[in-house]
Design a protein around this motif. Structure first.
Motif, short mmCIF file in Angstrom:
data_model
loop_
_atom_site.label_atom_id
_atom_site.label_comp_id
_atom_site.label_asym_id
_atom_site.label_seq_id
_atom_site.Cartn_x
_atom_site.Cartn_y
_atom_site.Cartn_z
N SER A 60 -14.42 -8.96 -21.93
CA SER A 60 -13.82 -8.18 -23.02
C SER A 60 -14.08 -8.89 -24.33
O SER A 60 -13.53 -9.98 -24.58
CB SER A 60 -12.32 -8.01 -22.78
OG SER A 60 -12.06 -7.26 -21.63
N GLU A 120 -11.97 -0.70 -25.53
CA GLU A 120 -13.26 -0.69 -24.84
C GLU A 120 -13.14 -0.21 -23.40
O GLU A 120 -14.14 0.14 -22.76
CB GLU A 120 -13.90 -2.08 -24.89
CG GLU A 120 -13.10 -3.17 -24.21
CD GLU A 120 -13.69 -4.56 -24.45
OE1 GLU A 120 -14.70 -4.88 -23.79
OE2 GLU A 120 -13.14 -5.29 -25.29
N ASP A 121 -11.90 -0.17 -22.87
CA ASP A 121 -11.72 0.35 -21.51
C ASP A 121 -12.07 1.83 -21.42
O ASP A 121 -12.38 2.34 -20.34
CB ASP A 121 -10.28 0.15 -21.05
CG ASP A 121 -10.00 -1.31 -20.69
OD1 ASP A 121 -10.96 -2.09 -20.59
OD2 ASP A 121 -8.81 -1.67 -20.52
N ARG A 122 -12.01 2.54 -22.55
CA ARG A 122 -12.39 3.96 -22.53
C ARG A 122 -13.85 4.12 -22.09
O ARG A 122 -14.19 5.10 -21.42
CB ARG A 122 -12.22 4.59 -23.92
CG ARG A 122 -10.85 4.46 -24.58
CD ARG A 122 -9.76 5.22 -23.82
NE ARG A 122 -9.12 4.35 -22.85
CZ ARG A 122 -8.20 3.43 -23.18
NH1 ARG A 122 -7.85 3.25 -24.41
NH2 ARG A 122 -7.65 2.70 -22.24
N TYR A 123 -14.69 3.16 -22.48
CA TYR A 123 -16.09 3.22 -22.09
C TYR A 123 -16.26 2.90 -20.60
O TYR A 123 -17.10 3.49 -19.92
CB TYR A 123 -16.91 2.25 -22.94
CG TYR A 123 -16.97 2.62 -24.39
CD1 TYR A 123 -17.93 3.52 -24.85
CD2 TYR A 123 -16.05 2.12 -25.30
CE1 TYR A 123 -18.00 3.87 -26.19
CE2 TYR A 123 -16.10 2.47 -26.63
CZ TYR A 123 -17.07 3.35 -27.09
OH TYR A 123 -17.12 3.72 -28.41
N ARG A 124 -15.46 1.96 -20.10
CA ARG A 124 -15.53 1.65 -18.67
C ARG A 124 -15.09 2.84 -17.84
O ARG A 124 -15.67 3.17 -16.82
CB ARG A 124 -14.66 0.44 -18.36
CG ARG A 124 -15.12 -0.86 -19.03
CD ARG A 124 -14.31 -2.04 -18.51
NE ARG A 124 -14.78 -3.29 -19.08
CZ ARG A 124 -14.25 -3.86 -20.17
NH1 ARG A 124 -13.25 -3.28 -20.77
NH2 ARG A 124 -14.75 -5.00 -20.62
N CYS A 145 -13.72 -7.30 -27.37
CA CYS A 145 -13.01 -6.62 -28.46
C CYS A 145 -11.55 -7.10 -28.52
O CYS A 145 -11.04 -7.68 -27.57
CB CYS A 145 -13.03 -5.11 -28.27
SG CYS A 145 -14.67 -4.38 -28.34
N TYR A 195 -6.82 -1.98 -24.21
CA TYR A 195 -8.16 -2.33 -24.68
C TYR A 195 -8.93 -1.03 -24.97
O TYR A 195 -9.17 -0.23 -24.06
CB TYR A 195 -8.92 -3.15 -23.63
CG TYR A 195 -8.77 -4.64 -23.77
CD1 TYR A 195 -9.55 -5.35 -24.68
CD2 TYR A 195 -7.84 -5.33 -23.02
CE1 TYR A 195 -9.42 -6.73 -24.82
CE2 TYR A 195 -7.69 -6.72 -23.15
CZ TYR A 195 -8.49 -7.41 -24.05
OH TYR A 195 -8.36 -8.76 -24.20
N CYS A 236 -7.64 -6.57 -28.31
CA CYS A 236 -6.74 -5.64 -27.61
C CYS A 236 -5.58 -5.32 -28.55
O CYS A 236 -5.27 -6.08 -29.47
CB CYS A 236 -6.23 -6.24 -26.30
SG CYS A 236 -4.93 -7.48 -26.50
N LEU A 251 -20.78 0.89 -18.52
CA LEU A 251 -19.99 -0.34 -18.69
C LEU A 251 -19.02 -0.54 -17.54
O LEU A 251 -18.14 -1.41 -17.61
CB LEU A 251 -19.22 -0.29 -20.01
CG LEU A 251 -20.06 -0.30 -21.30
CD1 LEU A 251 -19.16 -0.24 -22.52
CD2 LEU A 251 -20.94 -1.53 -21.36
N ARG A 257 -10.39 -11.88 -21.11
CA ARG A 257 -9.50 -10.75 -21.36
C ARG A 257 -8.06 -11.25 -21.55
O ARG A 257 -7.57 -12.09 -20.78
CB ARG A 257 -9.56 -9.78 -20.19
CG ARG A 257 -8.81 -8.46 -20.40
CD ARG A 257 -8.95 -7.60 -19.14
NE ARG A 257 -8.28 -6.32 -19.28
CZ ARG A 257 -8.86 -5.23 -19.74
NH1 ARG A 257 -10.13 -5.27 -20.10
NH2 ARG A 257 -8.18 -4.09 -19.82
#
Length: 550
Positions: A71, A47-51, A73, A45, A75, A65, A24
């Motif tokens: 990570s 992809e943090d929306r999914y976490r 993807c 990030y 940022c 997730l 990350r």
């Protein structure tokens, strides 16, 4: 590029970063002093929306997730910097670090694991008139360009630890610069000589030819697409238009000229054109209208009135007391001054604010762009501000592809259109052409055309023509909606706040409220505003043929 005129005080610098191997990116830093000091950027990030979503049932399965720390993807990062700081710097450096403490190196070296080239990322900053130009190291794919290519062509060593800049003793390194190449406007190998008689055969609206720096161009193919309208080409037909063309057109427009180049004017022709410059013959009887689209005419500065600390109204005396300006509503004129040292022509377009029927005088509202520590002031506005009363100024026109004929009837490039509503979007001194059309509608009681004006400024005192705008709006409430928006509004401000951008346009320029062909959007302001407004209007359903840029 970033326009310095009328720009916001801060500019958001943004980009993206990737660590590789699931590591990350934890820090992104920027420097405007060649790495002496660094500023921390904000990192996001996607992809943090999914976490953050936790366990979710999606498409017949479970997504979770929360537990994953890797990570994979890119940022996205951003940081706000003041425009003045950027203008004072020569480059912008970016470096990133991942959660394993891997930091991008300062110097360039060949490395397979570092994608073969992974030093600090550098963007150069250059000042070009009223703009800051940001240049990346290279262009996408195989496109030529970028500061690396320029440095290499100039003989610089990109691996010398100073991004190709020269190192001379203990002094600060000097950047390798390359003289700006003159833009080629002629066809390679074309050596056709054209006489003045041949040129004169094309001085009308059929196949108009014109001359720039001794070269002859055929403007026929560009009549429909020319931003200034076909009339601006017709008015140049058979004439030397070097001053007007070189002073007003962009580098992009100049590079296009090779397509229209048809030959070179012979020496006799150049001599003939050089004697036909400003005024008609002294024996000529003064016309009822002042402006002439094919020759420069002189008017005398009569008075200067200060509107605000940076705005003046210049009143010019025409040739005789009964003479009108001869400027159709919605069109503009060119003003020409000469640099007192270089004699270089300074030409800009303006729309007078005086009534089109006014006799003997015309009034021009000018915003003065003074010199600052960050940038040089505007050539034309400073020259105008220094003019003494009694000095002559040269004018030419009318020019422009739009004309308001009254009662909702307007013409674009000579093609008439009937509309019911004008949406008028402007900022700063861009109010002047908008004001001419707005006033024509409001003064005619029989004109039922509706007007929605969205006028953007920085401060309340920057709003130009406000007294007249408010008066017209008050007297015509049934067909007028006047909206002011400020980026630096006082506490007691009851109007709109913020820049003219997508959120305001989605609320006040709704395309679905109008039937096909019923409305037209008139736009005038700084280049940056016009570009952003253009994009936003297209996104909410407006078509290019419904938009008119002055």
């Amino acid at each position: 590029q970033l326009c310095l005129v009328g720009s916001e005080p801060s500019y958001r610098v943004k980009g993206y970063a990737y660590g590789g191997g699931g590591r990350r990116v934890t820090r992104v830093e920027l420097s405007i002093d060649k790495g002496v000091t660094w500023r921390l950027a904000n990192i996001d990030y996607a992809e943090d929306r999914y976490r953050e979503a936790g366990r979710q049932q999606l498409y017949g399965g479970e997504m979770d997730l929360e537990w994953r720390e890797n990570s994979f993807c890119w940022c996205f990062w951003n940081i706000d910097m003041t425009v003045s700081e950027l203008a004072a710097s020569n480059d912008l450096l970016v470096r990133a670090m991942d959660d394993s403490m891997n930091l991008q190196p300062r110097d360039m070296y060949w490395s397979v694991l570092g994608m073969m080239n992974n030093p600090w990322y550098r963007i150069t900053i250059s000042k070009e008139n009223d703009y800051l130009r940001f240049e990346h190291p290279t262009q996408p794919a195989l496109m030529p360009g970028g500061w690396m290519e320029r440095v290499k062509k100039a003989g610089g060593n990109l691996t010398n630890g100073y991004w190709g800049e020269r190192i001379e003793g203990g002094d600060a390194p000097e950047p390798v610069t390359e003289a700006a190449a003159e833009i080629k406007m002629t066809k390679h190998g074309l050596e056709k000589a054209i006489t003045i008689d041949e040129l004169r055969k094309h001085d009308g609206e059929d196949e108009p030819w014109f001359v720039v720096n001794g070269e002859v161009y055929d403007g026929t193919a560009f009549l429909k697409e020319h931003p200034g309208g076909a009339t601006s080409i017709f008015s140049a037909a058979g004439l030397d238009s070097s001053d007007e063309f070189m002073a007003i057109h962009s580098d992009t427009a100049k590079t296009m000229m090779t397509d229209y180049h048809i030959g070179s004017l012979d020496e006799d022709g150049r001599t003939t054109l050089s004697t036909n410059d400003v005024q008609p013959a002294p024996s000529a009887i003064p016309s009822s209208k002042f402006l002439d689209s094919r020759s420069w005419k002189r008017a005398t500065l009569h008075t200067k009135t200060t509107v605000s600390w940076d705005t003046r109204i210049f009143r010019f005396k025409l040739e005789h007391d009964a003479q009108t300006l001869g400027l159709p509503t919605g069109q503009h004129l060119m003003i020409r001054l000469r640099d007192p040292v270089t004699r270089e022509a300074i030409i800009r377009s303006y729309t007078p604010i005086s009534e089109t029927s006014q006799e003997g005088f015309m009034d021009v509202l000018v915003k003065i762009y003074f010199d600052t520590k960050e940038r040089k002031g505007g050539k034309m506005s400073l020259a105008m501000d220094s003019l003494p009363v009694g000095h002559f100024v040269e004018f030419k026109g009318p020019i422009g592809k739009f004309e308001y004929l009254g009662k909702g009837l307007c013409a674009v490039n000579g093609k008439e259109r009937q509309i019911n509503t004008f949406l008028m979007i402007c900022a700063g001194s861009g109010i002047t052409p908008i004001y001419q059309v707005f006033r024509a509608v409001m003064q005619d009681r029989e004109d039922k055309t509706k007007c929605v004006v969205l006028d953007g400024n920085r401060l309340m005192e920057d709003i130009l023509c406000k007294v007249d705008l408010d008066r017209f709006a008050k007297d015509n409430e049934e067909k007028c909606r006047l909206l002011y928006t400020l980026t630096q509004a006082p506490e007691n401000w009851e109007g709109l706040k913020g820049r003219i951008a997508a959120p305001l346009l989605k609320e006040h320029a709704v395309r679905e409220e109008f039937c096909e062909g019923e409305a037209m959007v008139l736009i005038c302001g700084p280049e940056a505003l016009e570009k952003s407004v253009h994009k936003a209007l297209l996104e909410i359903g407006w078509k290019d043929e419904e938009l008119m840029f002055f």
